[in-house]
Design a protein around this motif. Structure first.
Motif, short mmCIF file in Angstrom:
data_model
loop_
_atom_site.label_atom_id
_atom_site.label_comp_id
_atom_site.label_asym_id
_atom_site.label_seq_id
_atom_site.Cartn_x
_atom_site.Cartn_y
_atom_site.Cartn_z
N ASP A 1 0.86 -1.19 0.00
CA ASP A 1 0.00 0.00 0.00
C ASP A 1 0.89 1.23 0.00
O ASP A 1 0.76 2.11 -0.83
CB ASP A 1 -0.93 -0.01 1.22
N SER A 2 1.80 1.30 1.01
CA SER A 2 2.73 2.43 1.10
C SER A 2 3.98 1.94 1.83
O SER A 2 3.87 1.29 2.88
CB SER A 2 2.05 3.56 1.88
N THR A 3 5.15 2.25 1.30
CA THR A 3 6.39 1.84 1.99
C THR A 3 6.49 2.54 3.34
O THR A 3 7.06 2.00 4.29
CB THR A 3 7.64 2.14 1.14
N ASN A 4 5.92 3.75 3.45
CA ASN A 4 5.94 4.44 4.76
C ASN A 4 5.15 3.64 5.80
O ASN A 4 5.56 3.55 6.96
CB ASN A 4 5.34 5.85 4.63
N ASP A 5 4.02 3.03 5.39
CA ASP A 5 3.22 2.22 6.33
C ASP A 5 4.05 1.07 6.86
O ASP A 5 4.01 0.74 8.05
CB ASP A 5 1.99 1.63 5.63
N ASN B 1 0.06 0.85 -3.87
CA ASN B 1 -1.37 1.01 -4.19
C ASN B 1 -1.95 2.25 -3.53
O ASN B 1 -2.93 2.81 -4.01
CB ASN B 1 -2.16 -0.22 -3.73
N LYS B 2 -1.36 2.64 -2.39
CA LYS B 2 -1.87 3.82 -1.69
C LYS B 2 -0.72 4.75 -1.32
O LYS B 2 -0.56 5.12 -0.15
CB LYS B 2 -2.64 3.40 -0.43
N GLY B 3 0.11 5.07 -2.31
CA GLY B 3 1.24 5.97 -2.06
C GLY B 3 0.73 7.32 -1.57
O GLY B 3 -0.22 7.86 -2.12
N ARG B 4 1.37 7.84 -0.50
CA ARG B 4 0.93 9.11 0.09
C ARG B 4 1.90 10.23 -0.22
O ARG B 4 3.11 10.05 -0.13
CB ARG B 4 0.91 9.00 1.62
N GLY B 5 1.34 11.40 -0.52
CA GLY B 5 2.16 12.59 -0.63
C GLY B 5 1.86 13.52 0.53
O GLY B 5 1.08 13.17 1.42
N ARG B 6 2.45 14.70 0.53
CA ARG B 6 2.15 15.66 1.58
C ARG B 6 0.77 16.26 1.32
O ARG B 6 0.22 16.13 0.24
CB ARG B 6 3.21 16.77 1.59
N ARG B 7 0.25 16.93 2.33
CA ARG B 7 -1.04 17.63 2.25
C ARG B 7 -2.16 16.72 1.72
O ARG B 7 -2.99 17.14 0.92
CB ARG B 7 -0.91 18.86 1.36
N THR C 1 -2.22 12.08 -3.16
CA THR C 1 -1.84 10.72 -3.53
C THR C 1 -0.48 10.81 -4.22
O THR C 1 -0.23 11.77 -4.95
CB THR C 1 -2.87 10.17 -4.53
N TRP C 2 0.40 9.82 -3.98
CA TRP C 2 1.66 9.78 -4.72
C TRP C 2 1.53 8.69 -5.78
O TRP C 2 1.45 7.50 -5.46
CB TRP C 2 2.84 9.50 -3.79
N VAL C 3 1.46 9.10 -7.02
CA VAL C 3 1.25 8.15 -8.11
C VAL C 3 2.45 7.20 -8.19
O VAL C 3 3.59 7.64 -8.28
CB VAL C 3 1.03 8.92 -9.45
N ILE D 1 9.30 14.28 -0.69
CA ILE D 1 9.72 13.70 0.59
C ILE D 1 8.57 13.80 1.58
O ILE D 1 7.94 14.85 1.69
CB ILE D 1 10.93 14.50 1.13
N LEU D 2 8.29 12.71 2.25
CA LEU D 2 7.23 12.71 3.26
C LEU D 2 7.79 12.15 4.55
O LEU D 2 8.13 10.96 4.63
CB LEU D 2 6.04 11.86 2.79
N LEU D 3 7.89 13.01 5.57
CA LEU D 3 8.38 12.57 6.88
C LEU D 3 7.19 12.25 7.77
O LEU D 3 6.28 13.08 7.90
CB LEU D 3 9.19 13.70 7.52
N GLY E 1 10.14 9.10 3.89
CA GLY E 1 9.69 8.51 2.62
C GLY E 1 10.14 9.35 1.45
O GLY E 1 9.98 10.57 1.45
N VAL E 2 10.74 8.69 0.47
CA VAL E 2 11.19 9.42 -0.73
C VAL E 2 10.57 8.77 -1.96
O VAL E 2 10.64 7.56 -2.15
CB VAL E 2 12.74 9.36 -0.86
N GLY E 3 9.95 9.59 -2.77
CA GLY E 3 9.43 9.12 -4.05
C GLY E 3 10.18 9.84 -5.15
O GLY E 3 10.26 11.07 -5.14
N LEU E 4 10.77 9.09 -6.07
CA LEU E 4 11.58 9.71 -7.13
C LEU E 4 11.10 9.18 -8.48
O LEU E 4 11.07 7.97 -8.71
CB LEU E 4 13.07 9.34 -6.89
C1 BTN Z 1 5.27 14.80 -1.60
O1 BTN Z 1 4.06 15.01 -1.56
O2 BTN Z 1 6.03 15.54 -2.22
C2 BTN Z 1 5.85 13.64 -0.82
C3 BTN Z 1 5.80 12.36 -1.61
C4 BTN Z 1 6.41 11.19 -0.87
C5 BTN Z 1 6.20 9.89 -1.62
C6 BTN Z 1 6.94 8.75 -0.97
S1 BTN Z 1 7.00 7.33 -2.01
C7 BTN Z 1 7.65 6.40 -0.69
C8 BTN Z 1 6.90 6.81 0.55
N1 BTN Z 1 5.67 6.07 0.68
C9 BTN Z 1 4.60 6.85 0.56
O3 BTN Z 1 3.43 6.46 0.64
N2 BTN Z 1 4.97 8.12 0.39
C10 BTN Z 1 6.41 8.25 0.36
#
Ligand code: BTN
Length: 325
Positions: free
Chosen positions: A91-95, A117-123, A126-128, A191-193, A208-211
Motif C-alpha cells: 500500500d505504502s512503503t511508509n506504512d 497502491n496507496k502511495g501518500r504525498g504531503r497535504r 496521492t503519490w502516483v 519527501i514525506l516525513l 519517505g522518498v518518491g523519485l
Molecule cells: C510529496 O508530496 O512531495 C511527498 C511524496 C512522498 C512519496 C513517498 S514514495 C515512498 C513513501 N511512501 C509513501 O506512501 N509516500 C512516500
C-alpha cells in the motif's frame, strides 16, 4: 499463482511465445493468457501480444534487485543499513516502515517497492506509484530529543537526494521549501516525513522518498502539478538499482550526520540549491496567506520571508509556496 515469475521473464523486453511461457510456468497456454491479463489488472503492467511472436513488455522493465543494491552500497552505508526489504506491491512503503518502528526495529531499516497502491504525498495528496517505473523508498531512524531535534530534517533530506542525483549524472536539480526536488520548476521527487513515538523523548521518523525515474506521461496524468522524470533528463539508460544504492549512500550518511549536528551542516548546500531565493512568493498555510520575498532559510530550516521590509520566519506545518504571477 503469483505473476512475479512471469513479470521477471518478460522484463527483458523480448517476445516470448505462449508455449515457452507455459513451459516456464508449468501451465497451459490458456493459463498463460489469463496471467498476462492479470498483469495489467493487478499490477498495471501492459503486455503486447502479437500473433506468431508471443508476448512482450515493450521496453522491458528494470526490476529492483536486493543483491545488486547491496553490492553498490558504500562501506559506510552498509554499516548504517540495518535491513533492506524489497517488496513487489505494497500500500505504502511508509506504512511498512511505521509498522517496523512499532515493532522496535532498529534505525537504518529500509523498505522499497515496485508499486504502491496507496502511495501518500504531503497535504493529503496521492503519490502516483506505477509498477517498476520509479523509486518508492522509506527509511526508519530513531532520534533523541523529541520533535524539536527534527527541525530541518526534511530540508537535509532534500540536500541528500539532490546530492545523489548529481552523483548519477543529473544536474540542474533545485530545491523548493520545504522539501520538493525540482528540475526547472517541474517536480522530480518528493519527501514525506512521518513520526511516531515520544514527541519529547525518543522519536521514530520514517523518511519517505518518491523519485520519478521513467514514468510515462499517461501514467502520471492525474498528477496535478508539473512533473518530470529522471530518465528524460539523461540520454544514457539509468540503472534503477544503482539509483537506489546512490540514494541510500547519501541518505543514510545524512541521517547519521543530522542526528549528531542537526541542520546546520546542510544549510549552505540547501541555500545553494534554493530555487526561490530573492523571488516574490506567496506562502499559504491552513490559516493565512503571506506575500513577500523569499530570503532563504534559518539554521532550523525555517523559511525567511521579507514582508514590508521586515523579515518574518515561518516553520513547519503544511505550507505551500507559489510564485506570485
Ligand atoms: C510529496 O508530496 O512531495 C511527498 C511524496 C512522498 C512519496 C513517498 S514514495 C515512498 C513513501 N511512501 C509513501 O506512501 N509516500 C512516500
Amino acid at each position: 499463482m503469483t505473476s512475479i515469475p512471469l513479470i521477471r521473464k518478460l522484463s527483458d523486453g523480448y517476445f516470448h511465445s505462449g508455449s515457452e511461457l507455459g513451459e516456464f510456468l508449468g501451465v497451459s497456454r490458456a493459463a498463460v493468457w489469463k496471467q498476462i491479463q492479470k498483469l495489467e489488472t493487478d499490477y498495471g503492467v501492459k503486455c503486447d501480444s502479437v500473433k506468431g511472436k508471443g508476448y512482450q513488455i515493450r521496453g522491458g522493465l528494470d526490476l529492483l534487485n536486493e543483491e545488486i543494491i547491496h553490492l553498490a552500497l558504500s562501506h559506510k552505508a552498509q554499516t548504517l543499513l540495518s535491513n533492506l526489504d524489497v517488496h513487489t506491491v505494497v500500500d505504502s512503503t511508509n506504512d511498512i516502515a511505521l509498522e517496523k518502528a512499532k515493532q522496535g526495529v532498529e534505525s537504518g531499516y529500509v523498505c522499497i517497492a515496485e508499486k504502491q497502491n496507496k502511495g501518500r504525498g504531503r497535504r493529503g495528496r496521492t503519490w502516483v506509484s506505477p509498477f517498476g517505473k520509479n523509486i518508492y523508498m522509506s527509511i526508519l531512524w530513531r532520534f533523541q530529543g523529541g520533535a524539536a531535534a527534527l527541525e530541518g530534517l526534511s530540508l537535509a533530506t532534500g540536500v541528500a537526494v539532490a546530492g545523489a542525483l548529481s552523483k548519477v549524472g543529473v544536474n540542474g536539480v533545485n530545491l523548493k521549501w520545504p522539501n520538493d526536488i525540482l528540475h526547472e520548476r517541474r517536480k522530480l521527487a518528493g519527501i514525506l516525513l512521518e513520526m511516531s513515538g515520544d514527541a519529547a523523548g525518543v522519536c521514530e521518523v520514517v523518511l519517505g522518498v518518491g523519485l520519478n525515474i521513467g514514468m510515462l506521461r499517461d501514467e502520471g496524468e492525474t498528477i496535478d502539478q508539473s512533473w518530470i522524470d529522471l530518465q528524460s533528463l539523461r540520454e544514457k539508460k539509468l540503472d534503477r538499482n544503482l539509483v537506489v544504492a546512490t540514494l541510500l549512500n547519501e541518505l543514510l550518511l545524512m541521517l547519521e550526520e543530522f542526528s549528531l549536528r542537526g541542520f546546520v551542516p546542510f544549510m549552505d548546500e540547501w541555500s545553494r540549491l534554493d530555487s526561490y531565493r530573492g523571488k516574490e512568493v506567496t506562502l499559504t498555510t491552513s490559516k493565512s496567506s503571506e506575500h513577500g520575498i523569499a530570503m532563504g532559510v534559518d539554521q532550523n530550516g525555517a523559511l525567511k520571508l521579507k514582508i514590508d521590509e521586515k523579515v518574518k520566519v515561518f516553520s513547519g506545518g503544511e505550507v505551500s509556496l507559489r510564485l506570485k504571477r
